[in-house]
Design an enzyme around this catalytic site. Structure first.
Site, PDB file in Angstrom:
ATOM      1  N   PRO A   1       0.802  -1.224   0.000  1.00 51.99           N
ATOM      2  CA  PRO A   1       0.000   0.000   0.000  1.00 51.99           C
ATOM      3  C   PRO A   1       0.837   1.278   0.000  1.00 51.99           C
ATOM      4  O   PRO A   1       1.877   1.360   0.653  1.00 51.99           O
ATOM      5  CB  PRO A   1      -0.812  -0.104   1.306  1.00 51.99           C
ATOM      6  N   ASN A   2       0.325   2.220  -0.763  1.00 46.01           N
ATOM      7  CA  ASN A   2       0.875   3.584  -0.874  1.00 46.01           C
ATOM      8  C   ASN A   2       2.187   3.667  -1.657  1.00 46.01           C
ATOM      9  O   ASN A   2       2.705   4.760  -1.869  1.00 46.01           O
ATOM     10  CB  ASN A   2       1.040   4.229   0.521  1.00 46.01           C
TER      11      ASN A   2
ATOM     12  N   ARG B   1       4.648  11.055  -2.686  1.00 43.56           N
ATOM     13  CA  ARG B   1       4.477  10.809  -1.266  1.00 43.56           C
ATOM     14  C   ARG B   1       5.769  11.108  -0.500  1.00 43.56           C
ATOM     15  O   ARG B   1       6.812  10.528  -0.792  1.00 43.56           O
ATOM     16  CB  ARG B   1       4.144   9.315  -1.154  1.00 43.56           C
TER      17      ARG B   1
ATOM     18  N   TYR C   1      11.069   9.223   0.749  1.00 46.19           N
ATOM     19  CA  TYR C   1      11.092   8.162  -0.279  1.00 46.19           C
ATOM     20  C   TYR C   1      11.716   8.591  -1.607  1.00 46.19           C
ATOM     21  O   TYR C   1      11.846   7.783  -2.516  1.00 46.19           O
ATOM     22  CB  TYR C   1       9.666   7.663  -0.537  1.00 46.19           C
TER      23      TYR C   1
ATOM     24  N   ASN D   1       7.903  -5.534  -0.516  1.00 42.19           N
ATOM     25  CA  ASN D   1       7.810  -4.370   0.364  1.00 42.19           C
ATOM     26  C   ASN D   1       6.351  -4.284   0.798  1.00 42.19           C
ATOM     27  O   ASN D   1       5.503  -3.808   0.044  1.00 42.19           O
ATOM     28  CB  ASN D   1       8.241  -3.097  -0.368  1.00 42.19           C
TER      29      ASN D   1
ATOM     30  N   ALA E   1       3.044  -0.391   5.081  1.00 44.55           N
ATOM     31  CA  ALA E   1       2.655  -0.361   6.499  1.00 44.55           C
ATOM     32  C   ALA E   1       2.147  -1.710   7.005  1.00 44.55           C
ATOM     33  O   ALA E   1       2.149  -1.952   8.216  1.00 44.55           O
ATOM     34  CB  ALA E   1       1.603   0.722   6.714  1.00 44.55           C
TER      35      ALA E   1
ATOM     36  N   HIS F   1       4.046  -3.798   9.645  1.00 42.70           N
ATOM     37  CA  HIS F   1       4.065  -3.561  11.083  1.00 42.70           C
ATOM     38  C   HIS F   1       2.922  -4.250  11.826  1.00 42.70           C
ATOM     39  O   HIS F   1       2.952  -4.305  13.050  1.00 42.70           O
ATOM     40  CB  HIS F   1       4.049  -2.045  11.341  1.00 42.70           C
TER      41      HIS F   1
ATOM     42  N   ASP G   1       1.460 -14.882   7.675  1.00 38.18           N
ATOM     43  CA  ASP G   1       1.055 -16.285   7.485  1.00 38.18           C
ATOM     44  C   ASP G   1       1.199 -16.705   6.021  1.00 38.18           C
ATOM     45  O   ASP G   1       1.553 -17.851   5.731  1.00 38.18           O
ATOM     46  CB  ASP G   1      -0.388 -16.504   7.941  1.00 38.18           C
TER      47      ASP G   1
ATOM     48  N   GLU H   1      12.293  -9.204   2.437  1.00 33.50           N
ATOM     49  CA  GLU H   1      11.536  -7.980   2.747  1.00 33.50           C
ATOM     50  C   GLU H   1      12.432  -6.765   2.526  1.00 33.50           C
ATOM     51  O   GLU H   1      13.586  -6.754   2.968  1.00 33.50           O
ATOM     52  CB  GLU H   1      11.101  -8.066   4.212  1.00 33.50           C
TER      53      GLU H   1
ATOM     54  N   HIS I   1      12.599  -2.404   2.569  1.00 34.80           N
ATOM     55  CA  HIS I   1      12.035  -1.083   2.872  1.00 34.80           C
ATOM     56  C   HIS I   1      12.948  -0.025   2.291  1.00 34.80           C
ATOM     57  O   HIS I   1      14.177  -0.071   2.502  1.00 34.80           O
ATOM     58  CB  HIS I   1      11.870  -0.894   4.376  1.00 34.80           C
ATOM     59  N   ILE I   2      12.337   0.901   1.582  1.00 36.85           N
ATOM     60  CA  ILE I   2      13.108   1.970   0.934  1.00 36.85           C
ATOM     61  C   ILE I   2      13.748   2.870   1.997  1.00 36.85           C
ATOM     62  O   ILE I   2      14.914   3.218   1.909  1.00 36.85           O
ATOM     63  CB  ILE I   2      12.167   2.791   0.018  1.00 36.85           C
ATOM     64  N   SER I   3      12.952   3.214   2.990  1.00 35.30           N
ATOM     65  CA  SER I   3      13.446   4.104   4.047  1.00 35.30           C
ATOM     66  C   SER I   3      14.083   3.299   5.175  1.00 35.30           C
ATOM     67  O   SER I   3      13.838   2.091   5.298  1.00 35.30           O
ATOM     68  CB  SER I   3      12.285   4.942   4.600  1.00 35.30           C
TER      69      SER I   3
ATOM     70  N   ARG J   1      12.877   6.022  12.083  1.00 31.75           N
ATOM     71  CA  ARG J   1      11.574   6.691  12.005  1.00 31.75           C
ATOM     72  C   ARG J   1      10.720   6.377  13.239  1.00 31.75           C
ATOM     73  O   ARG J   1      11.249   5.981  14.265  1.00 31.75           O
ATOM     74  CB  ARG J   1      10.891   6.282  10.681  1.00 31.75           C
TER      75      ARG J   1
ATOM     76  N   ARG K   1       7.246   1.769  13.380  1.00 33.07           N
ATOM     77  CA  ARG K   1       7.907   1.206  12.182  1.00 33.07           C
ATOM     78  C   ARG K   1       9.109   0.327  12.536  1.00 33.07           C
ATOM     79  O   ARG K   1       9.715  -0.284  11.674  1.00 33.07           O
ATOM     80  CB  ARG K   1       8.380   2.328  11.253  1.00 33.07           C
TER      81      ARG K   1
HETATM   82  C1  DQA Z   1       8.096   1.374   3.800  1.00 30.97           C
HETATM   83  C2  DQA Z   1       8.172   1.715   5.289  1.00 30.97           C
HETATM   84  C3  DQA Z   1       6.817   1.551   5.948  1.00 30.97           C
HETATM   85  O1  DQA Z   1       6.894   1.884   7.319  1.00 30.97           O
HETATM   86  C4  DQA Z   1       5.804   2.443   5.291  1.00 30.97           C
HETATM   87  O2  DQA Z   1       4.527   2.255   5.864  1.00 30.97           O
HETATM   88  C5  DQA Z   1       5.755   2.301   3.812  1.00 30.97           C
HETATM   89  C6  DQA Z   1       7.018   2.172   3.092  1.00 30.97           C
HETATM   90  C7  DQA Z   1       9.435   1.656   3.086  1.00 30.97           C
HETATM   91  O3  DQA Z   1       9.597   1.165   1.972  1.00 30.97           O
HETATM   92  O4  DQA Z   1      10.272   2.366   3.626  1.00 30.97           O
HETATM   93  O5  DQA Z   1       4.697   2.358   3.195  1.00 30.97           O
HETATM   94  O6  DQA Z   1       7.816  -0.008   3.660  1.00 30.97           O
END
Ligand code: DQA
Length: 155
Positions: free
Chosen positions: A10-11, A18, A23, A74, A77, A80, A87, A98, A100-102, A107, A111
């Site tokens: 998501p997002n 964003r 990011y 990725n 959110a 978390h 599962d 897994e 994560h860009i950030s 943060r 997170r």
């Molecule tokens: C994220 C980090 C997550 O905490 C956040 O909710 C995202 C992006 C990252 O790629 O840094 O949507 O997964």
């Protein structure tokens, strides 16, 4: 098997618009094109998928079984708090890394927890888009029956 699946949650379709301070200014399409180019350069097949919906992500993971040598995920959110995605990862033998860009550890405190990482083959955080390529390199290196810690790669 020479095919890998990239799953963004998501997002991540909002990349570029964003929180650019967190990011960056490149879009999801830029990210996917970068990964596809890397696939061409390294001679692997890449499929990219993004969804804002938990069930779609779960189905993508389930359906990857037997189809892909690895998944770069990725979960956004969902990382978390989604026990359902956790599962799904645990239910397949295809290794999942897994990404994560950030740097989630720099943060907000919520997170710092990943409910999905304990069932993933590994986790890469804070390296921007490069994290996806590094995850693919790790999956490629492990391909051919070697084991990630505690998880046999059968593909
Ligand atoms: C994220 C980090 C997550 O905490 C956040 O909710 C995202 C992006 C990252 O790629 O840094 O949507 O997964």
């Amino acid at each position: 098997m020479n095919s890998y699946l990239i799953v963004n949650g998501p997002n991540l379709n909002m990349l570029g618009k964003r929180e650019p301070g967190v990011y960056g200014s490149a879009s999801l399409l830029d990210l996917e094109n970068e990964i596809l180019l890397f696939g061409e350069e390294t001679g692997i097949e890449i499929t990219c998928f993004q969804s804002n919906h938990e069930g779609d992500l779960i189905e993508a993971i389930q359906e990857a079984e037997g189809q892909y040598a690895g998944i770069v995920l990725n979960p956004g959110a969902f990382t978390h708090y989604s026990y359902a995605i956790r599962d799904a990862i645990a239910s397949v033998t295809v290794p999942v890394i897994e990404v994560h860009i950030s740097n989630v550890h720099r943060r907000e405190e919520f997170r710092h927890v990943s409910v999905t990482a304990p069932v993933a083959a590994g986790q890469i955080v804070g390296l921007g888009f490069a994290g996806y390529r590094l995850a693919l390199l790790a999956l490629m290196e492990k391909q051919g029956g070697e084991e990630f810690e505690g998880r046999k790669n059968t593909k």
